[in-house]
Design a protein around this motif. Structure first.
Motif, PDB file in Angstrom:
ATOM      1  N   PRO A 181     -78.007  71.069 103.779  1.00  0.00           N
ATOM      2  CA  PRO A 181     -77.366  72.236 104.414  1.00  0.00           C
ATOM      3  C   PRO A 181     -77.329  72.128 105.934  1.00  0.00           C
ATOM      4  O   PRO A 181     -76.329  72.490 106.565  1.00  0.00           O
ATOM      5  N   ALA A 182     -78.388  71.595 106.541  1.00  0.00           N
ATOM      6  CA  ALA A 182     -78.408  71.491 107.999  1.00  0.00           C
ATOM      7  C   ALA A 182     -77.337  70.519 108.491  1.00  0.00           C
ATOM      8  O   ALA A 182     -76.660  70.773 109.488  1.00  0.00           O
ATOM      9  N   THR A 232     -74.579  69.826 106.906  1.00  0.00           N
ATOM     10  CA  THR A 232     -73.301  70.502 106.709  1.00  0.00           C
ATOM     11  C   THR A 232     -72.994  71.377 107.920  1.00  0.00           C
ATOM     12  O   THR A 232     -71.872  71.403 108.421  1.00  0.00           O
ATOM     13  N   TYR A 243     -68.259  80.269 111.341  1.00  0.00           N
ATOM     14  CA  TYR A 243     -69.396  79.433 110.964  1.00  0.00           C
ATOM     15  C   TYR A 243     -69.523  78.218 111.857  1.00  0.00           C
ATOM     16  O   TYR A 243     -70.619  77.759 112.162  1.00  0.00           O
ATOM     17  N   THR A 249     -78.721  77.196 107.914  1.00  0.00           N
ATOM     18  CA  THR A 249     -78.560  76.559 106.615  1.00  0.00           C
ATOM     19  C   THR A 249     -78.238  77.563 105.505  1.00  0.00           C
ATOM     20  O   THR A 249     -78.121  77.186 104.352  1.00  0.00           O
ATOM     21  N   VAL A 295     -75.553  79.555 104.590  1.00  0.00           N
ATOM     22  CA  VAL A 295     -74.331  79.494 103.803  1.00  0.00           C
ATOM     23  C   VAL A 295     -74.217  78.194 102.992  1.00  0.00           C
ATOM     24  O   VAL A 295     -73.944  78.237 101.790  1.00  0.00           O
ATOM     25  N   PRO A 296     -74.445  77.020 103.633  1.00  0.00           N
ATOM     26  CA  PRO A 296     -74.395  75.801 102.810  1.00  0.00           C
ATOM     27  C   PRO A 296     -75.382  75.841 101.635  1.00  0.00           C
ATOM     28  O   PRO A 296     -75.059  75.371 100.540  1.00  0.00           O
ATOM     29  N   ARG A 297     -76.537  76.452 101.853  1.00  0.00           N
ATOM     30  CA  ARG A 297     -77.512  76.514 100.764  1.00  0.00           C
ATOM     31  C   ARG A 297     -77.020  77.444  99.656  1.00  0.00           C
ATOM     32  O   ARG A 297     -77.237  77.190  98.481  1.00  0.00           O
ATOM     33  N   TYR A 298     -76.349  78.511 100.040  1.00  0.00           N
ATOM     34  CA  TYR A 298     -75.794  79.409  99.035  1.00  0.00           C
ATOM     35  C   TYR A 298     -74.770  78.676  98.164  1.00  0.00           C
ATOM     36  O   TYR A 298     -74.787  78.767  96.939  1.00  0.00           O
ATOM     37  N   LEU A 299     -73.899  77.905  98.826  1.00  0.00           N
ATOM     38  CA  LEU A 299     -72.884  77.161  98.073  1.00  0.00           C
ATOM     39  C   LEU A 299     -73.544  76.159  97.135  1.00  0.00           C
ATOM     40  O   LEU A 299     -73.093  75.959  96.004  1.00  0.00           O
ATOM     41  N   LEU A 300     -74.636  75.578  97.606  1.00  0.00           N
ATOM     42  CA  LEU A 300     -75.366  74.612  96.785  1.00  0.00           C
ATOM     43  C   LEU A 300     -75.925  75.288  95.531  1.00  0.00           C
ATOM     44  O   LEU A 300     -75.775  74.790  94.413  1.00  0.00           O
ATOM     45  N   ILE A 301     -76.544  76.435  95.723  1.00  0.00           N
ATOM     46  CA  ILE A 301     -77.128  77.170  94.599  1.00  0.00           C
ATOM     47  C   ILE A 301     -76.041  77.590  93.607  1.00  0.00           C
ATOM     48  O   ILE A 301     -76.217  77.538  92.396  1.00  0.00           O
ATOM     49  N   ARG A 302     -74.889  77.961  94.159  1.00  0.00           N
ATOM     50  CA  ARG A 302     -73.777  78.316  93.287  1.00  0.00           C
ATOM     51  C   ARG A 302     -73.353  77.104  92.448  1.00  0.00           C
ATOM     52  O   ARG A 302     -73.189  77.199  91.236  1.00  0.00           O
ATOM     53  N   LEU A 360     -78.841  88.026  98.649  1.00  0.00           N
ATOM     54  CA  LEU A 360     -77.600  87.272  98.535  1.00  0.00           C
ATOM     55  C   LEU A 360     -77.452  86.638  97.157  1.00  0.00           C
ATOM     56  O   LEU A 360     -76.375  86.669  96.571  1.00  0.00           O
ATOM     57  N   ARG A 408     -72.441  89.852 102.617  1.00  0.00           N
ATOM     58  CA  ARG A 408     -72.694  89.355 101.267  1.00  0.00           C
ATOM     59  C   ARG A 408     -71.407  89.264 100.464  1.00  0.00           C
ATOM     60  O   ARG A 408     -71.138  88.256  99.815  1.00  0.00           O
ATOM     61  N   THR A 412     -69.388  86.318 101.665  1.00  0.00           N
ATOM     62  CA  THR A 412     -69.953  85.034 101.216  1.00  0.00           C
ATOM     63  C   THR A 412     -69.632  84.822  99.747  1.00  0.00           C
ATOM     64  O   THR A 412     -69.277  83.725  99.325  1.00  0.00           O
ATOM     65  N   GLN A 413     -69.744  85.892  98.969  1.00  0.00           N
ATOM     66  CA  GLN A 413     -69.492  85.770  97.540  1.00  0.00           C
ATOM     67  C   GLN A 413     -68.002  85.616  97.247  1.00  0.00           C
ATOM     68  O   GLN A 413     -67.615  84.905  96.332  1.00  0.00           O
ATOM     69  N   SER A 461     -67.046  82.112  97.992  1.00  0.00           N
ATOM     70  CA  SER A 461     -67.715  81.197  97.070  1.00  0.00           C
ATOM     71  C   SER A 461     -67.242  81.395  95.640  1.00  0.00           C
ATOM     72  O   SER A 461     -67.675  80.682  94.743  1.00  0.00           O
ATOM     73  N   THR A 490     -67.921  83.907  93.679  1.00  0.00           N
ATOM     74  CA  THR A 490     -69.019  84.362  92.828  1.00  0.00           C
ATOM     75  C   THR A 490     -69.084  85.885  92.712  1.00  0.00           C
ATOM     76  O   THR A 490     -70.092  86.419  92.283  1.00  0.00           O
TER      77      THR A 490
END
Lengths: 314, 275, 490
Positions: free
Chosen positions: A54-55, A57, A284, B119, B121-128, B213, C78, C81-82, C85, C87
């Protein structure tokens, strides 16, 4: 929060004898230690997947106009835009003042730790430590609610001042002259349990022979503190200084929850700019660029700190 | 150690005043939790009667029990997984030499400097993409894997301070990693490990933005989210109810405080954290 | 370790069960705390009524509905973001916001084609006729292309203003004051209250109140700028929203600037309101108490939902009335040449409020028909009447006056502001004002109000920030400036 001197030794390769070995012996060494890599793998892989990926990215995003969906390469535009911000200077001055203050306020936990350490009664020492730690039971956000109220026009601080005979009508967070100072004052008397216990650990570890020798030499209380005891907790102090660096430069929680960086821009900090770019502007890429700059600042401060420490050790 | 009596009295005085100010802030939480809005407007800081128990009833009826259960499941799993992995990694870093150790430990150290929000948003996309949204794993996995740099660094320093002779003797007796770690290292490190565990528990317990989130379904959400719900209605916020909810939310921390206080204090008092 | 593995399996089972049973349900992301609505003790009658209507639909239709509470703190972050994504739940109930819709409309189901079809729950030929007013007018507030509908929702079927000034009638009577009609009246009313040691009006400079007070002033005074922008862009069918792209054009071509007399005059008038009316701690008030309810101020700004809350509050120990935020006339500024229109409320009142959108992913999940059916149910005229009946406002058809429906004089005073002056379809043009997401203008206004900078310095600093905003907005949105209209002749 770390033992950075040990880390430094690692980074310098002092304890890695295999450095000049040939490739085949390197492979052999790796194979021999395979179980160690296996043991480390969950941690390292986890860090790469959930932190570094993530970092990176975000790092990639900092060179793009990126809204989380679409990204277009814009080179250094995000960085230039941030560095040309007319409010940049003020936000860095704010963070600098906060940093100075946070470092200076380490004196409070140091004082508390020292006073506890000097108490003759072991039971007293224990109970004071318990009392110092007790506030961790409360959920963190409660203190925000509490301090916002304390700083308000008819809130706790003005109530106390009025009881003392000062007719205070100051809106502590609503006045550009007092807002930053109020944010600093928040959490008074700044005795964080963790910090106190770390200092205390340092004092406790001072060998008693050292103190006896000082007593024989007829050292006064002040001499004893500054010549013997304080130097002995230097190690702890340095860790806490680095942690304060990292914590202060990254922090925007207080500015966000107490004042939103205001009034005007009086309490704006770079971290809050980054947060706003994320949440209000969906920018972002721009937010990532600020994050990367904050990372670099912390890195440089830490390295300078390391250099200073090494030179004092030599 | 020789301390004059007058110095001791002054010390007691200073300690009581300063710690008293800090504790008064916690006390206010309890005091305000028992006040009606009218009482808070007129006498916010001093205890008063009658105690508005209604605040607690209101807070409890907001579904706090379910939130508490989730928080306990989450925090316990996170602490367990995190500490287990940290202990293993710290043990390896502390007691062994192997190629790449420098690099790998550098990776751990550098994590301390990455701003967390970067980190998100990228982590959220990863979890998704891992299809973990709306499962407790979405909170547990990223909290266990990769967010334990601090614990590793502290534990490693402590493990390094253990005398090498102990390990040497055990190795001669043919002990493997498991014995060295669980039978030798761990028993000597319970205090420091429990301090790390309590700190981690406290962090997991208060975590808010990430669970909000990734956990949409109310029956999965933790208490930190529940407290936000409490203060999230339209109209005038009732600070008393919020405070009552916070008091209920701090019960597990109070239990841990009572049970683990000694280890926590001892653990941070062993001097592992210094330069 | 074995236990852990067992727990893992158990959790996976629970998760997969959740996925399997999701076929039968419609998931709805819902504004605020659903549990409060379920217990019927929420402060928010509008959403509580919507919640109940959805449950009615579910029962009639035999569908299981799963509500997802969305705490209001950080809700737009939120949902955005969703949304990006993919979601989000099947239906999202919320107030539309530009903050995440710009550039993401392709992720929503465009409801426009359905509008010309009949609503099966309604009695009109087309769905759009079910609405009391042309709901797309309200949706232009969110810079959505004209005529396209992405949100539908419930509305109060009357000509009401959403936001009004609440005032303490007892304090006013004791001070010998009348309800003010114009902005100048309002200021002298404030002076009179101040002279008697009463703080006139509450504002929270860190919250939405700030914008509620200042938007009517800004939108009114900026009207000539708005006209200039819209004519340059060839927009004729006003009312229409000024888009971000138009604002960037206006900034780059000097139409909207920090040295513009209307911009500076709006700051000056805001400053008069602030200095003469607002609580002295408006830049950081104590948000844990309601200043109006606790008699700290004689007035406050708020919405119709507060009628129910104030009316039912045990702590309310005085009578109150309402009046509309007064329009600025030539009496207050020579620049008020164009007729001012009320911003808040009017035809779109509830329609842009309690709204629903369907993410595009719902179609991919095969739930689109079900979701559309729910929205049709919720917005049929009869259902809307049922929704309206639960609101603190009476349902008054637009051709009736409030006095015909409400005869109780106390209630008439309480409702006065919502019905006077009467609304027309000529609402203020939306979207005009400070384009920066961080609210640079309001931030700098705080500094100006506290005397740190002059009006000219405010203008210069605003100009710098607006130019920076335009530069970045063009890059971030990929606007093609070559297609922009030419700069207006000065």
């Amino acid at each position: 929060m770390s033992n950075f001197s040990v880390a430094q030794a690692d980074l310098d390769g002092k304890d890695v004898p295999a450095r000049s070995a040939s490739r085949s012996s390197l492979l052999r060494a790796i194979w021999k230690n395979r179980i160690l890599y296996l043991l480390l793998s969950p941690t390292i892989i986890g860090m790469i997947v959930f932190q570094y990926y993530p970092a990176l990215t975000a790092f990639w995003g900092s060179f793009h106009s990126w809204d989380g969906r679409r990204a277009r390469f814009v080179g250094l535009f995000n960085y230039e835009f941030f560095l040309e911000d007319p409010r940049l200077l003020q936000s860095w001055v704010n963070i600098f003042l906060l940093l100075i203050f946070n470092l200076a306020s380490l004196a409070m936990p140091l004082l508390i730790a020292y006073l506890i350490y000097r108490l003759p009664n072991a039971a007293h020492r224990y109970w004071y430590r318990v009392l110092v730690v007790l506030p961790i039971i409360a959920p963190g956000f409660v203190f925000i609610v509490l301090w916002r109220w304390l700083f308000s026009l008819d809130g706790g601080i003005n109530i106390i001042l009025r009881a003392l005979g000062v007719d205070s009508q100051v809106v502590w967070l609503g006045n550009a002259d007092t807002a930053l100072g109020s944010i600093m004052f928040m959490g008074f008397p700044w005795i964080e349990a963790f910090t106190v216990l770390i200092f205390l650990a340092g004092f406790i570890a001072i060998p008693s022979e050292m103190l006896d020798a000082a007593a024989v030499d007829g050292a006064t209380g002040w001499q004893r503190f500054f010549r013997i005891e304080l130097p002995q907790v230097q190690g702890q102090l340095k860790v806490l200084v680095i942690l304060t660096f990292i914590g202060t430069v990254q922090d925007f929680g207080r500015a966000l929850f107490m004042t939103r960086g205001g009034p005007g821009y009086a309490t704006m900090v770079p971290g809050l700019r980054m947060y706003n770019a994320f949440t209000q502007e969906n920018a972002y890429g721009y937010a990532s660029a600020i994050g990367v700059i904050l990372f670099i600042v912390i890195l440089v401060l830490t390295l300078i700190n390391q250099r200073l420490i090494r030179s004092t050790e030599q | 150690m020789h301390t004059s009596r007058i110095f001791t009295y002054i010390s007691h005085g200073l300690l009581l005043i300063l710690i008293g100010i800090a504790l008064f802030q916690v006390a206010l939480l309890f005091i305000m939790s028992g006040k009606s809005p009218a009482e808070i407007a007129t006498n916010p800081m001093l205890p008063s009667l009658p105690i508005e128990w209604e605040n607690y009833v209101t807070a409890w009826n907001m579904g706090i029990r379910g939130y508490l259960t989730n928080s306990i499941i989450l925090s316990v799993s996170i602490v367990f997984g995190d500490i287990l992995l940290s202990v293993i990694a710290a043990y390896v870093f502390a007691r062994y030499q192997f190629p790449g150790k420098r690099l790998l430990f550098g990776l751990v150290l550098a994590l301390m400097m990455v701003p967390g929000i970067l980190t998100l948003v990228p982590r959220y996309l990863l979890i998704r993409d891992l299809r973990l949204l709306d499962t407790l794993w979405a909170v547990i996995l990223p909290s266990v894997l990769g967010s334990n740099a601090f614990q590793i660094i502290v534990l490693r320093t402590f493990f390094q301070s253990l005398p090498e002779e102990l390990f040497e003797a055990a190795r001669i007796d043919g002990a493997g990693h498991r014995v060295l770690l669980f039978n030798i290292t761990l028993p000597l490190s319970t205090a420091i490990i429990s301090s790390m565990a309590i700190l981690r528990f406290n962090g997991a317990w208060n975590d808010l933005i990430w669970p909000l989130l990734v956990l949409n379904r109310d029956e999965l959400r933790p208490i930190s989210v529940g407290l936000v719900m409490l203060s999230s209605g339209a109209g005038a916020p009732e600070i008393g109810v919020q405070m009552a909810g916070s008091v209920i939310a701090s019960i597990p921390m109070i239990v841990i405080f009572i049970v683990g206080m000694r280890s926590f204090i001892d653990g941070l008092s062993v001097g592992a954290i210094k330069l | 370790m074995r236990k852990l593995a067992f727990l893992t399996c158990l959790m996976l089972l629970v998760v997969s069960f959740g996925v399997a049973s999701a076929q039968e349900t419609l998931t709805i992301s819902f504004w605020g705390n659903v549990q409060e609505y379920a217990e019927g003790n929420s402060d928010n009658a509008a959403w509580e009524a919507s919640y109940n209507l959805i449950n009615q639909w579910a029962e009639e239709k035999g569908v299981a509905v799963e509500f997802i509470s969305q705490p209001i703190d950080g809700i737009y972050d939120r949902i955005r973001t969703q949304l990006i994504s993919g979601t989000l739940p099947d239906v999202v109930a919320m107030y539309p916001s530009n903050s995440f819709l710009t550039g993401n409309l392709d992720l929503l189901v465009n409801l426009t084609p359905y509008m010309s079809q009949p609503n099966p729950y309604g009695s009109f030929d087309t769905w759009s006729e079910e609405f009391w007013y042309d709901q797309s007018v309200g949706l232009r507030d969110t810079a959505i292309p004209a005529g396209e509908v992405y949100f539908v929702g419930n509305s109060l079927p009357s000509n009401i203003g959403q936001l009004v000034i609440f005032y303490n009638t007892e304090v006013f009577a004791e001070a010998g004051l009348e309800r003010p009609d114009t902005f100048a009246d309002l200021l002298t009313t404030c002076d009179a209250l101040n002279a008697q040691g009463i703080t006139p009006m509450f504002n929270d400079g860190t919250g939405p109140f700030f914008g509620w007070y200042t938007l009517p002033i800004v939108e009114g005074l900026y009207a000539p700028i708005t006209t200039q922008i819209l004519s340059a862009w060839g927009v004729e069918d006003a009312p229409f929203a000024v888009t971000g792209e138009m604002l960037a054009w206006a900034v780059q071509n000097g139409v909207l600037s920090g040295s513009n007399e209307y911009v500076l005059e709006s700051a000056r008038i805001m400053n008069e309101l602030a200095t003469r009316c607002w609580n002295t701690d408006w830049q950081a008030p104590d948000t844990s108490v309601d200043y109006f309810l606790t008699n700290r101020t004689a007035m406050t700004i708020n919405g119709f939902w507060m009628l129910g809350l104030y009316g039912n509050s045990e702590d309310m120990n005085f009578d109150f009335g309402t009046f509309a935020f007064p329009l600025i006339t030539e009496e207050s500024t020579p620049l008020a040449t164009l007729p001012f229109v009320r911003r808040w409320g009017g035809v779109e009142g509830g329609e842009i409020g309690n709204s629903y959108m369907i993410p595009a992913t719902t179609e991919a999940n095969g739930k689109l028909d079900l979701a559309i059916d729910l929205l049709q149910y919720l917005t049929a005229r009869t259902t809307n009447d049922a929704w309206c009946a639960t609101q603190p406002m009476p349902c008054i058809p637009k051709d009736q006056s409030v006095d015909e429906v409400v005869t109780d004089p106390v209630q008439q005073t309480q409702l006065f502001g919502f019905y006077n002056p009467t609304m027309s379809n000529d609402t203020a043009i939306r979207g005009i004002g400070d384009p920066t997401p961080d609210g640079v203008f309001n931030r700098l206004f705080m500094t100006y109000n506290s005397g740190t900078i002059t009006l000219e310095e405010l203008g210069e600093q605003v100009q710098t920030e607006w130019e920076r905003w335009a530069e970045r907005a063009i890059i971030d949105n990929g606007w093609d400036t070559s297609t922009w209209p030419a700069a207006p002749a000065s």
